[in-house]
Enzyme design. Structure first.
Site, mmCIF file in Angstrom:
data_model
loop_
_atom_site.group_PDB
_atom_site.id
_atom_site.type_symbol
_atom_site.label_atom_id
_atom_site.label_comp_id
_atom_site.label_asym_id
_atom_site.label_seq_id
_atom_site.Cartn_x
_atom_site.Cartn_y
_atom_site.Cartn_z
ATOM 1 N N CYS A 189 -9.078 1.712 8.463
ATOM 2 C CA CYS A 189 -8.632 3.081 8.342
ATOM 3 C C CYS A 189 -10.206 3.921 8.730
ATOM 4 O O CYS A 189 -11.122 3.820 8.239
ATOM 5 C CB CYS A 189 -8.507 3.555 7.052
ATOM 6 S SG CYS A 189 -7.048 2.797 6.368
ATOM 7 N N ARG A 225 -1.865 19.518 -4.104
ATOM 8 C CA ARG A 225 -3.403 19.081 -4.356
ATOM 9 C C ARG A 225 -4.437 19.620 -3.511
ATOM 10 O O ARG A 225 -4.343 18.728 -2.223
ATOM 11 C CB ARG A 225 -3.691 17.869 -5.042
ATOM 12 C CG ARG A 225 -5.065 17.414 -5.448
ATOM 13 C CD ARG A 225 -5.300 16.346 -6.149
ATOM 14 N NE ARG A 225 -4.081 15.941 -7.218
ATOM 15 C CZ ARG A 225 -3.809 14.724 -7.654
ATOM 16 N NH1 ARG A 225 -3.938 13.712 -6.885
ATOM 17 N NH2 ARG A 225 -2.908 14.916 -8.607
ATOM 18 N N CYS A 284 3.019 10.353 -5.136
ATOM 19 C CA CYS A 284 1.909 11.226 -4.584
ATOM 20 C C CYS A 284 1.603 10.896 -3.309
ATOM 21 O O CYS A 284 1.303 9.855 -2.904
ATOM 22 C CB CYS A 284 0.934 11.022 -5.647
ATOM 23 S SG CYS A 284 -0.731 11.985 -5.049
ATOM 24 N N CYS A 321 -6.508 9.193 -12.254
ATOM 25 C CA CYS A 321 -6.037 8.336 -11.033
ATOM 26 C C CYS A 321 -7.104 7.100 -10.795
ATOM 27 O O CYS A 321 -8.124 7.456 -10.649
ATOM 28 C CB CYS A 321 -6.016 9.302 -9.893
ATOM 29 S SG CYS A 321 -5.000 10.624 -10.352
ATOM 30 N N CYS A 369 -2.197 7.211 -12.800
ATOM 31 C CA CYS A 369 -1.826 7.409 -11.500
ATOM 32 C C CYS A 369 -2.386 6.483 -10.624
ATOM 33 O O CYS A 369 -3.676 5.806 -11.123
ATOM 34 C CB CYS A 369 -1.848 8.532 -10.570
ATOM 35 S SG CYS A 369 -1.838 8.383 -8.805
ATOM 36 N N CYS A 392 -12.593 5.776 6.340
ATOM 37 C CA CYS A 392 -12.771 5.430 5.058
ATOM 38 C C CYS A 392 -14.131 4.590 4.827
ATOM 39 O O CYS A 392 -14.463 3.673 5.720
ATOM 40 C CB CYS A 392 -11.506 4.404 4.609
ATOM 41 S SG CYS A 392 -11.851 3.872 2.853
ATOM 42 N N CYS A 422 -12.682 -3.653 2.153
ATOM 43 C CA CYS A 422 -11.343 -3.534 2.407
ATOM 44 C C CYS A 422 -10.987 -4.307 3.793
ATOM 45 O O CYS A 422 -11.683 -3.962 4.778
ATOM 46 C CB CYS A 422 -10.786 -2.091 2.206
ATOM 47 S SG CYS A 422 -9.043 -2.102 2.400
HETATM 48 N N1 SAM Z 1 -6.590 1.326 -0.191
HETATM 49 C C1 SAM Z 1 -5.245 2.203 -0.730
HETATM 50 C C2 SAM Z 1 -4.901 2.923 0.513
HETATM 51 O O1 SAM Z 1 -5.450 3.317 1.348
HETATM 52 O O2 SAM Z 1 -3.680 3.594 0.211
HETATM 53 C C3 SAM Z 1 -5.714 3.367 -1.830
HETATM 54 C C4 SAM Z 1 -7.179 3.901 -1.465
HETATM 55 S S1 SAM Z 1 -7.388 4.993 -0.319
HETATM 56 C C5 SAM Z 1 -9.077 5.382 -0.439
HETATM 57 C C6 SAM Z 1 -6.508 6.324 -0.685
HETATM 58 C C7 SAM Z 1 -6.557 7.800 0.162
HETATM 59 O O3 SAM Z 1 -7.873 8.193 0.172
HETATM 60 C C8 SAM Z 1 -6.470 7.510 1.753
HETATM 61 O O4 SAM Z 1 -5.094 7.167 1.953
HETATM 62 C C9 SAM Z 1 -6.767 8.739 2.345
HETATM 63 O O5 SAM Z 1 -5.816 9.542 2.422
HETATM 64 C C10 SAM Z 1 -8.017 9.219 1.181
HETATM 65 N N2 SAM Z 1 -9.209 8.921 1.855
HETATM 66 C C11 SAM Z 1 -10.014 8.004 2.037
HETATM 67 N N3 SAM Z 1 -11.063 8.223 2.590
HETATM 68 C C12 SAM Z 1 -11.197 9.855 2.782
HETATM 69 C C13 SAM Z 1 -12.303 10.311 3.422
HETATM 70 N N4 SAM Z 1 -13.101 10.066 3.924
HETATM 71 N N5 SAM Z 1 -11.916 11.828 3.530
HETATM 72 C C14 SAM Z 1 -10.730 12.147 3.022
HETATM 73 N N6 SAM Z 1 -9.939 11.444 2.417
HETATM 74 C C15 SAM Z 1 -10.316 10.132 2.395
HETATM 75 FE FE1 SF4 Z 2 -8.885 0.291 2.591
HETATM 76 FE FE2 SF4 Z 2 -9.858 2.618 2.684
HETATM 77 FE FE3 SF4 Z 2 -7.874 2.253 4.450
HETATM 78 FE FE4 SF4 Z 2 -7.538 2.167 1.449
HETATM 79 S S1 SF4 Z 2 -8.151 3.815 2.967
HETATM 80 S S2 SF4 Z 2 -6.763 0.873 3.059
HETATM 81 S S3 SF4 Z 2 -9.449 1.535 0.898
HETATM 82 S S4 SF4 Z 2 -9.845 1.178 4.325
#
Ligand code: SAM
Ligand code: SF4
Ligand code: DTB
Length: 327
Positions: free
Chosen positions: A60, A263, A191, A100, A131, A63, A56
């Site tokens: 973040c 949730r 959500c 989801c 979702c 992530c 990606c």
């Molecule tokens: N890429 C899209 C986005 O960021 O909106 C969708 C997938 S992203 C993985 C969805 C959500 O997963 C993130 O907004 C975050 O809140 C949650 N998430 C991702 N990594 C996480 C982690 N290591 N621990 C807890 N929540 C996590």
């Molecule tokens: Fe990409 Fe992870 Fe951020 Fe979603 S949370 S935008 S998958 S880096």
């Protein structure tokens, strides 16, 4: 209960005061509100599937899927339709009412959206709620998802506007609000929630809750994640959130957003059964069920079933009211 009782004008001070109540007073208030709006012994069950994993372009800090972090994750292209359908069938057989699907995109291309729409159609045909979480959407893309019959769009605020830039630099908090506005405008259920335990302050947690509660409508679903620490990500090693403070956050979400499903999301496998029980008492009434979240492990399903049994909790059936909201 009519929407007239729902507030959208919470001040940061009021929310901070809720957080600081004696624990028993806070939980009593939250649980009383919970009982007015929900069966306290029912929990909604969703299953998650990563339909496109890793690589990606966003950064973040929490992530595993960012191309900017050095994690061990193997990237995967968009899954074929048949594989998604077979995973959804298994989830349905295990008692999930909502499926989801998450994609590691900053935003979907229109071509990718075509494929996701095929998945949504097929899963709706199985009789499940749908979702998706695909990153930022344009107005036009959101309209197409609505036409496909999508029930929920997940798009988390993740943290406070003040702390956001410390966690993510490739997009802004306002970008998140803009996509959520498109989703709301189209009448798709929202959500949206966040992650606790990223090194944010108590004020950041109150501020994130304020942002969620003061939206024009409360998100129908509010996922509260506890950070799953992933080696190679900038937030690996962040100070963990105290369990009591986490339960307090669930209680505050319940008080601010009385009609929303709250949730108990990622991080459950690091919580004790007792901590989860307190979260359910405080107003959590939805979980991710199934042995995997997106890229990390979730609780074992037989353990969850045993816990439900010990607590006298039943999985809830499809929420007809929410379905109508998106009809
Ligand atoms: N890429 C899209 C986005 O960021 O909106 C969708 C997938 S992203 C993985 C969805 C959500 O997963 C993130 O907004 C975050 O809140 C949650 N998430 C991702 N990594 C996480 C982690 N290591 N621990 C807890 N929540 C996590
Ligand atoms: Fe990409 Fe992870 Fe951020 Fe979603 S949370 S935008 S998958 S880096
Ligand atoms: C949400 O709030 N949490 C889910 C879902 N929405 C998409 C994701 C949790 C991801 C946990 C880390 C992982 O498995 O990669």
């Amino acid at each position: 209960m009519s929407n007239a009782t729902l507030r959208h004008d919470w001040s940061l001070d009021e929310i901070s005061q809720l957080f600081q109540l004696p624990f028993n007073d806070l939980l009593f208030q939250a649980h009383s509100i919970h009982r007015q709006h929900f069966d306290p012994n029912e929990v909604q069950i969703s299953s998650l599937l990563s339909i496109k994993t890793g690589a990606c372009s966003e950064d973040c800090g929490y992530c595993s899927q960012s191309a900017k972090h050095n994690t061990e994750l193997e990237r995967e292209r968009l899954l074929p339709l048949e594989e998604v359908i077979s995973k959804a069938r298994i989830a349905k057989d295990n008692g999930s009412t909502r499926f989801c699907m998450g994609a590691a995109w900053r935003n979907p291309t229109d071509k990718n959206l075509d494929k996701v729409i095929d998945m949504i159609t097929a899963i709706k045909d199985l009789g499940m709620e749908t979702c998706v979480t695909l990153g930022m959407l344009t107005e036009q893309q959101t309209r197409r998802l609505k036409q496909a019959g999508l029930d929920y769009y997940n798009h988390n605020l993740d943290t406070s506007p003040e702390f956001y830039g410390e966690v993510i630099t490739t997009r802004t908090f306002q970008d998140r609000l803009d996509t959520l506005e498109h989703v709301r405008q189209q009448g798709i259920n929202v959500c949206s929630g966040g992650i606790l335990g990223m090194g944010e302050t108590a004020t950041d947690r109150a501020s994130m809750m304020q942002q969620l509660a003061n939206m024009p409508q409360h998100p129908q679903s509010v996922p509260i994640n506890m950070l799953v620490q992933i080696e190679g990500t900038p937030l690996y090693g962040a100070d963990k959130i105290d369990a009591i403070e986490f339960v307090r956050s669930i209680a505050v979400a319940r008080i601010l957003m009385p009609e929303s499903h709250v949730r108990l999301s990622a991080g459950r496998h690091e919580m004790s059964d007792e901590m989860q029980a307190l979260c359910f008492f405080a107003g959590a009434n939805s979980i991710f069920y199934g042995e995997k979240l997106l890229t990390t492990d979730n609780c074992k399903t037989n353990h969850d079933l045993q816990l439900f049994d010990r607590l006298g909790i039943q999985p809830s059936r499809i929420d007809e009211q929410a379905k109508q909201a998106s009809a």
